[in-house]
Write an enzyme that holds these catalytic residues in place. Structure first.
Site, PDB file in Angstrom:
ATOM      1  CE1 TYR A 106     -22.840   1.949  -8.405  1.00  0.00           C
ATOM      2  CE2 TYR A 106     -20.779   1.706  -7.205  1.00  0.00           C
ATOM      3  CZ  TYR A 106     -21.461   2.035  -8.360  1.00  0.00           C
ATOM      4  OH  TYR A 106     -20.774   2.451  -9.474  1.00  0.00           O
ATOM      5  CE1 TYR A 145     -16.635   1.753  -6.559  1.00  0.00           C
ATOM      6  CE2 TYR A 145     -18.019   3.582  -7.257  1.00  0.00           C
ATOM      7  CZ  TYR A 145     -17.450   2.334  -7.497  1.00  0.00           C
ATOM      8  OH  TYR A 145     -17.710   1.699  -8.678  1.00  0.00           O
ATOM      9  CG  HIS A 158     -17.768   5.497 -12.122  1.00  0.00           C
ATOM     10  ND1 HIS A 158     -17.071   5.407 -10.946  1.00  0.00           N
ATOM     11  CD2 HIS A 158     -18.531   4.367 -12.189  1.00  0.00           C
ATOM     12  CE1 HIS A 158     -17.391   4.275 -10.330  1.00  0.00           C
ATOM     13  NE2 HIS A 158     -18.291   3.631 -11.061  1.00  0.00           N
ATOM     14  CG  HIS A 160     -21.405   1.786 -13.969  1.00  0.00           C
ATOM     15  ND1 HIS A 160     -20.340   0.981 -14.272  1.00  0.00           N
ATOM     16  CD2 HIS A 160     -21.242   2.136 -12.669  1.00  0.00           C
ATOM     17  CE1 HIS A 160     -19.570   0.841 -13.194  1.00  0.00           C
ATOM     18  NE2 HIS A 160     -20.093   1.540 -12.208  1.00  0.00           N
TER      19      HIS A 160
HETATM   20 FE    FE Z   1     -19.107   1.824 -10.274  1.00  0.00          FE
END
Ligand code: FE
Lengths: 240, 208
Positions: A106, A145, A158, A160
């Site tokens: 991220y 992750y 995934h 969000h």
């Molecule tokens: Fe996440």
């Protein structure tokens, strides 16, 4: 548009607040019963976001952060419809999405996974459902992750999702998973959902009919928000 | 067998996780090139009608630590008690007021802040007035389904006494968890509203 109160939320279908398998929930879960609140206008109304809220690349995570090239990874299209519990389309629903890059990293100060940042990938996008409830966006398939929960817990790949319906009572945040990912069934966050059928509702199938040949594969993800009563026969007491 | 109701089930909730800010307040977390500004970061314009107020607070976990990764949203009526929504049939809300605000907790202190106006009264289902209030929705890592609560104003004693929702709360000692005391900070009316997820001071959360 019917503007009545929303159907009661089935709390047994959603994850409970407290699930010791997801350790952070232990101290962040209310322990007292929720108090039932009949919908008033405060719950039946909600913010409206027009298409003028959106920029031209908001629904394209391949391009909306690109600097000196396009991000690395598998190019995909995610599309589907926003419906209510009566299978009626929900138009005008703002959908915000965020995700890790192809390596599972991220773009965030608090992120500590060693997979590298992709200079051309930001990881956020948004769109608004059309008159038939349909939406789509383009992105890179996120990587799985590891996360600090158990000593060896990994999140399945995934995306969000944050969704605004027409009433604030419909407000929902959830996650989309990808068909065929073995990590789905090992994940303590997925497992907070008690019912396997409910989990399967968050797994997007590969949709080969909607791929762009030689460019991007497609995944189909329908979202269901709470339905609402017709106002026609709603009980109203004297004096208003 | 009977006929089927043909209802769909709502999509199940999942936690917003620790990186909710990437999607919901990207500018706040340093992703500045994608959206011109964060959604819900400005509720007011110069011409917005109503008394300027500030709502501040923190969200505490069960061991008394403020959450630094929460996202708090508010939804409220305008100064006349009207919602800017197609479902609002009683009149037209102030076009200079969004009614919607979103605040990430400060990364160091966890404090959320809303610069808004004091809402007017909105009727209950039976037409009685509700005390002025703001709806709050809280998500964070470790919260599996968003939490709905309300903020009532500490300087609205009589209205709060008569509020039909507050009146229904059986455990009277818990009512105070929904009422924010007023202070004046820097010349502006400030309502300080801490939210407690657990423990003796656990905030009332609603199943709406
Ligand atoms: Fe996440």
């Amino acid at each position: 548009m019917s503007g009545g109160s929303f159907y009661q939320r089935d709390r047994r279908w959603h994850p409970p607040a407290y699930d010791p398998g997801y350790k952070t929930s232990v101290t962040r879960s209310p322990q007292k019963a929720l108090i039932a609140l009949d919908n008033t206008l405060s719950e039946m109304t909600g913010p409206v976001f027009g298409h003028d809220t959106l920029g031209p690349l908001d629904d394209d995570m391949i391009l909306n952060f690109a600097k000196d090239g396009e991000p690395i990874g598998q190019r995909i299209i995610v599309h589907g419809r926003v419906l209510d519990e009566d299978a009626r389309p929900v138009p005008g629903a703002l959908i915000e999405v965020w995700q890790a890059n192809a390596g599972g990293r991220y773009r965030h100060k608090k992120e500590s996974y060693l997979a590298p940042l992709d200079p051309n990938f930001g990881g956020c996008g948004r769109t608004i459902s059309g008159p038939d409830g349909s939406y789509r966006f383009r992105t890179i398939k996120p990587g799985p992750y590891p996360w600090p929960n158990g000593p060896n817990d990994w999140r399945p790949a995934h995306i969000h999702f944050s969704i605004f319906g027409q009433g604030f009572a419909q407000r929902l945040i959830t996650q989309m998973y990808f068909e065929g990912d073995p990590l789905i069934w090992l994940c303590p966050i997925v497992s907070t959902i008690p019912d396997k059928a409910a989990i399967e509702r968050l797994i997007a199938p590969l949709d080969m009919a909607n791929t762009v040949p030689m460019d991007a594969r497609a995944y189909k993800f329908d979202i269901v928000l709470r339905g609402r009563r017709s106002t026609l026969f709603e009980n109203r007491m004297e004096g208003n | 067998m009977v006929q089927s109701l043909d209802r769909l089930k709502e999509s199940p909730s999942q936690t917003a996780g620790p990186y909710v800010h990437i999607g919901c307040t990207p500018n706040y977390c340093g992703i500045e090139q994608v959206f011109p500004e964060d959604l819900g970061s400005r509720m007011l314009k110069e011409e917005t009608r109503g008394e300027r107020i500030r709502i501040v607070g923190r969200v505490f976990d069960g061991v008394g630590t403020p959450l630094k990764d929460a996202l708090v949203e508010v939804w409220q009526a305008d100064a006349a008690g009207l919602y800017p929504s197609p479902q609002e049939t009683r009149g037209k809300a102030d076009p200079a007021f969004t009614g919607f605000g979103r605040s990430a907790g400060d990364m160091a202190t966890g404090e959320f802040v809303f610069e808004t106006i004091k809402p007017g009264s909105v009727p209950f289902k039976d037409g009685r007035p509700q005390a002025p209030h703001v709806t709050l929705w809280i998500v964070a890592r470790g919260i599996n389904i968003g939490l709905h609560t309300r903020l009532y104003f500490g300087d609205e004693g009589a209205a709060n006494e008569a509020d039909p929702i507050l009146a229904r709360i059986e455990h009277r000692s818990r009512v105070a968890t929904l009422i924010a005391p007023k202070t004046v900070e820097g010349g502006i009316a400030t309502y300080r509203h801490d939210i407690f997820l657990q423990g003796e001071k656990e905030t009332i959360f609603f199943d709406i």
